[in-house]
Every structure is written in structure tokens, then in C-alpha cells.
Motif scaffolding. Sequence first.
Motif, mmCIF file in Angstrom:
data_model
loop_
_atom_site.group_PDB
_atom_site.id
_atom_site.type_symbol
_atom_site.label_atom_id
_atom_site.label_comp_id
_atom_site.label_asym_id
_atom_site.label_seq_id
_atom_site.Cartn_x
_atom_site.Cartn_y
_atom_site.Cartn_z
ATOM 1 N N HIS A 129 -0.317 8.232 -13.623
ATOM 2 C CA HIS A 129 0.712 7.659 -12.871
ATOM 3 C C HIS A 129 2.137 8.337 -13.373
ATOM 4 O O HIS A 129 2.269 8.697 -14.642
ATOM 5 N N ALA A 130 3.022 8.148 -12.587
ATOM 6 C CA ALA A 130 4.438 8.725 -12.871
ATOM 7 C C ALA A 130 5.130 8.015 -14.152
ATOM 8 O O ALA A 130 4.871 6.717 -14.209
ATOM 9 N N GLU B 112 5.507 13.373 -12.876
ATOM 10 C CA GLU B 112 4.471 12.894 -11.996
ATOM 11 C C GLU B 112 3.107 13.823 -11.887
ATOM 12 O O GLU B 112 3.359 15.003 -11.395
#
Length: 197
Positions: free
Chosen positions: A22-23, A36
Motif C-alpha cells: 500500500h501507499a 505507491e
Amino acid sequence: PVGMSLTAKDLAALRSVSKRRHAQRIESGEAAYLVEPVHNPGTVYIFGAGHVSQKLAFLTAFVGFHTVVLDAREDYANAERFPHADQVLVPASMEHCVKDLPISRDSYIVIVTRGHTYDLTVLTQALKTDAGYIGMIGSRKKREIVYLHLRRAGIPEEALSRVHTPIGIDIASETPQEIAVSIVGELIQSRARLNDV
């Protein structure tokens, strides 16, 4: 800014999160970055379309795996029974159901067919792939019966050691829902290990 270059410290900070799914916002000195990651979530191939498979396909899709269900029985393997699967395939038979699949290190093979014979058939094919994970449902007794046939066919112990069986994390599961949770727990664990390599 155009022409901006990263310092060694910035690169180290960015690499520290590069394998996450995940970012992340990373701060390094006065700079801030939004990272990201681009990653392959992995494909789970579920062989068998019974009750456990239904619960399993829902959960694998829920935790981000591309999910493919295969069974030679069209009454079982269909989009109505597996609305959360990305694909539902109905091979002519289970004898050669693996050969045309794009199985790679990012593939997870889950064998939950309707019996020993089909498990043996699919597992024999699965062991010839580069799948990052191979798991087969069943008791230790069932495993020994299947392994006996594989050993007689010349499959080496090294190949058999790739198989997770009984499949899933031991949480004393009994119902199809609980069994699916234990399997998905092991899949998540395996995905994390594969992504760390």
C-alpha cells in the motif's frame, strides 16, 4: 522539480517500503515522498468447487488475490456459485487442467477437490510448475496415501516438501468458513514471504 536527484539517504528510505502493498508517505530530511508500490498481488488457483472453495474464493478475493476456480463439474464451477472469483474455468477433465495456466512464482495452488483421486491428479501436475505455493486439503492419513502414489511414480522428496498439507494454519478449524480462514491465513503468510525474497 525537474532534474531532482535523490540522496543515498532518500533512496534508503524509499527502498525500506518498496515491498509493501500500500501507499506510504516517507519523509527524509526536508523532502517528503509518496511511494505507491506496483506489485503483483498473486493469483490463487482453487482446484475444486465445493463448499470450502466457495468460502475460500470469497476470502482470497477479499484480501486482494486474483482468484481462479477450476472444476470439471459445470453445475459446481459457475459464476453464480463463485460471484467473487475473477475467473471460473471448467476444464474437460482434471487430467490436464494445469498445463495451459500461466502459473509462475506469484501463483498459489490450492487443491480442494472432491477426493483422493482428483487431489492426486492435480497435485501431480502442480508439482511440475513453478508455483510459489502448493497446498492440499486433507488429513495426514490422506496425505500419506497420496504421497505413496507419488513416490511410486518417482516424485522426489524434495518436490513433496513444497506441499503444504494439511493445508492452512492450525486454528482447530471445522466448518467450511473456518477452514477457508485458515487457508487464507497461510496464503497471506506465504505471499509476505515470497515478496520479501
